[in-house]
Design a protein around this motif. Structure first.
Motif, PDB file in Angstrom:
ATOM      1  N   ILE A   4       0.838  -1.206   0.000  1.00 55.15           N
ATOM      2  CA  ILE A   4       0.000   0.000   0.000  1.00 55.15           C
ATOM      3  C   ILE A   4       0.872   1.253   0.000  1.00 55.15           C
ATOM      4  O   ILE A   4       0.643   2.187  -0.776  1.00 55.15           O
ATOM      5  N   MET A   5       1.893   1.271   0.850  1.00 57.95           N
ATOM      6  CA  MET A   5       2.762   2.447   0.911  1.00 57.95           C
ATOM      7  C   MET A   5       3.555   2.615  -0.381  1.00 57.95           C
ATOM      8  O   MET A   5       3.777   3.742  -0.831  1.00 57.95           O
ATOM      9  N   ALA A   6       3.939   1.517  -1.014  1.00 56.39           N
ATOM     10  CA  ALA A   6       4.643   1.612  -2.297  1.00 56.39           C
ATOM     11  C   ALA A   6       3.728   2.221  -3.354  1.00 56.39           C
ATOM     12  O   ALA A   6       4.162   3.057  -4.157  1.00 56.39           O
ATOM     13  N   MET A   7       2.460   1.833  -3.349  1.00 52.24           N
ATOM     14  CA  MET A   7       1.506   2.408  -4.305  1.00 52.24           C
ATOM     15  C   MET A   7       1.357   3.908  -4.076  1.00 52.24           C
ATOM     16  O   MET A   7       1.341   4.690  -5.033  1.00 52.24           O
ATOM     17  N   ILE A   8       1.247   4.299  -2.808  1.00 48.00           N
ATOM     18  CA  ILE A   8       1.090   5.720  -2.488  1.00 48.00           C
ATOM     19  C   ILE A   8       2.321   6.504  -2.933  1.00 48.00           C
ATOM     20  O   ILE A   8       2.205   7.579  -3.519  1.00 48.00           O
ATOM     21  N   ARG A   9       3.503   5.956  -2.695  1.00 44.14           N
ATOM     22  CA  ARG A   9       4.727   6.641  -3.132  1.00 44.14           C
ATOM     23  C   ARG A   9       4.790   6.747  -4.651  1.00 44.14           C
ATOM     24  O   ARG A   9       5.192   7.772  -5.193  1.00 44.14           O
ATOM     25  N   LEU A  10       4.370   5.681  -5.345  1.00 44.57           N
ATOM     26  CA  LEU A  10       4.352   5.721  -6.817  1.00 44.57           C
ATOM     27  C   LEU A  10       3.416   6.809  -7.335  1.00 44.57           C
ATOM     28  O   LEU A  10       3.642   7.381  -8.396  1.00 44.57           O
ATOM     29  N   GLY A  11       2.370   7.083  -6.566  1.00 53.44           N
ATOM     30  CA  GLY A  11       1.431   8.122  -6.947  1.00 53.44           C
ATOM     31  C   GLY A  11       1.863   9.515  -6.515  1.00 53.44           C
ATOM     32  O   GLY A  11       1.119  10.478  -6.683  1.00 53.44           O
ATOM     33  N   GLY A  12       3.055   9.617  -5.939  1.00 49.75           N
ATOM     34  CA  GLY A  12       3.569  10.919  -5.526  1.00 49.75           C
ATOM     35  C   GLY A  12       3.153  11.344  -4.139  1.00 49.75           C
ATOM     36  O   GLY A  12       3.351  12.493  -3.749  1.00 49.75           O
TER      37      GLY A  12
ATOM     38  N   VAL B 108      -2.402  10.136  -1.055  1.00 45.01           N
ATOM     39  CA  VAL B 108      -2.242  10.462  -2.467  1.00 45.01           C
ATOM     40  C   VAL B 108      -3.476  11.212  -2.967  1.00 45.01           C
ATOM     41  O   VAL B 108      -4.599  10.939  -2.552  1.00 45.01           O
ATOM     42  N   SER B 109      -3.255  12.168  -3.841  1.00 42.56           N
ATOM     43  CA  SER B 109      -4.341  12.970  -4.417  1.00 42.56           C
ATOM     44  C   SER B 109      -5.040  12.196  -5.543  1.00 42.56           C
ATOM     45  O   SER B 109      -4.625  11.100  -5.912  1.00 42.56           O
ATOM     46  N   PHE B 110      -6.074  12.795  -6.088  1.00 39.97           N
ATOM     47  CA  PHE B 110      -6.779  12.195  -7.221  1.00 39.97           C
ATOM     48  C   PHE B 110      -5.821  11.958  -8.385  1.00 39.97           C
ATOM     49  O   PHE B 110      -5.794  10.871  -8.965  1.00 39.97           O
ATOM     50  N   ASP B 111      -5.001  12.959  -8.712  1.00 41.69           N
ATOM     51  CA  ASP B 111      -4.029  12.793  -9.803  1.00 41.69           C
ATOM     52  C   ASP B 111      -3.042  11.676  -9.500  1.00 41.69           C
ATOM     53  O   ASP B 111      -2.651  10.926 -10.390  1.00 41.69           O
ATOM     54  N   GLY B 112      -2.641  11.560  -8.251  1.00 43.61           N
ATOM     55  CA  GLY B 112      -1.738  10.483  -7.853  1.00 43.61           C
ATOM     56  C   GLY B 112      -2.388   9.124  -8.005  1.00 43.61           C
ATOM     57  O   GLY B 112      -1.744   8.157  -8.423  1.00 43.61           O
ATOM     58  N   LEU B 113      -3.677   9.037  -7.665  1.00 38.43           N
ATOM     59  CA  LEU B 113      -4.391   7.776  -7.837  1.00 38.43           C
ATOM     60  C   LEU B 113      -4.434   7.388  -9.307  1.00 38.43           C
ATOM     61  O   LEU B 113      -4.272   6.214  -9.654  1.00 38.43           O
ATOM     62  N   LEU B 114      -4.619   8.368 -10.179  1.00 40.49           N
ATOM     63  CA  LEU B 114      -4.607   8.077 -11.614  1.00 40.49           C
ATOM     64  C   LEU B 114      -3.264   7.502 -12.050  1.00 40.49           C
ATOM     65  O   LEU B 114      -3.207   6.592 -12.881  1.00 40.49           O
ATOM     66  N   LYS B 115      -2.172   8.005 -11.474  1.00 46.10           N
ATOM     67  CA  LYS B 115      -0.842   7.470 -11.786  1.00 46.10           C
ATOM     68  C   LYS B 115      -0.725   6.016 -11.345  1.00 46.10           C
ATOM     69  O   LYS B 115      -0.171   5.185 -12.053  1.00 46.10           O
ATOM     70  N   ILE B 116      -1.231   5.717 -10.162  1.00 48.58           N
ATOM     71  CA  ILE B 116      -1.184   4.342  -9.646  1.00 48.58           C
ATOM     72  C   ILE B 116      -1.962   3.418 -10.576  1.00 48.58           C
ATOM     73  O   ILE B 116      -1.480   2.354 -10.964  1.00 48.58           O
ATOM     74  N   LEU B 117      -3.157   3.827 -10.947  1.00 51.85           N
ATOM     75  CA  LEU B 117      -3.999   2.990 -11.803  1.00 51.85           C
ATOM     76  C   LEU B 117      -3.413   2.838 -13.197  1.00 51.85           C
ATOM     77  O   LEU B 117      -3.543   1.791 -13.826  1.00 51.85           O
ATOM     78  N   ALA B 118      -2.742   3.859 -13.691  1.00 54.04           N
ATOM     79  CA  ALA B 118      -2.151   3.805 -15.026  1.00 54.04           C
ATOM     80  C   ALA B 118      -1.026   2.783 -15.090  1.00 54.04           C
ATOM     81  O   ALA B 118      -0.777   2.200 -16.148  1.00 54.04           O
ATOM     82  N   LEU B 119      -0.342   2.532 -13.976  1.00 55.16           N
ATOM     83  CA  LEU B 119       0.752   1.562 -13.968  1.00 55.16           C
ATOM     84  C   LEU B 119       0.278   0.183 -14.355  1.00 55.16           C
ATOM     85  O   LEU B 119       0.998  -0.581 -14.979  1.00 55.16           O
TER      86      LEU B 119
END
Length: 67
Positions: free
Chosen positions: A37-45, A52-63
């Motif tokens: 979970i923390m790795a996902m949050i870091r990947l999202g900035g 993580v913000s909405f834009d960060g969540l989009l980054k996580i999902l895009a991976l």
């Protein structure tokens, strides 16, 4: 996607934190450790305290689509 973010942001603070993301993952039937979970949050900035913000969540999902 914004609707999904609002569902995940259970405490309505505008960020998806560790508890928010972990709870959603469990609800959706995905197992993830706290480290995952923390790795996902870091990947999202995001970070541990803020989440993580909405834009960060989009980054996580895009991976998922990149692989």
């Amino acid at each position: 996607m914004e609707d999904v973010f609002r569902v995940m942001d259970r405490d309505r603070d505008g960020k998806v934190g560790r508890d928010d993301l972990k709870g959603y993952m469990e609800w959706a039937g995905f197992y993830a450790t706290d480290e995952d979970i923390m790795a996902m949050i870091r990947l999202g900035g995001g970070d541990e305290k803020e989440g993580v913000s909405f834009d960060g969540l989009l980054k996580i999902l895009a991976l998922d689509f990149v692989d």
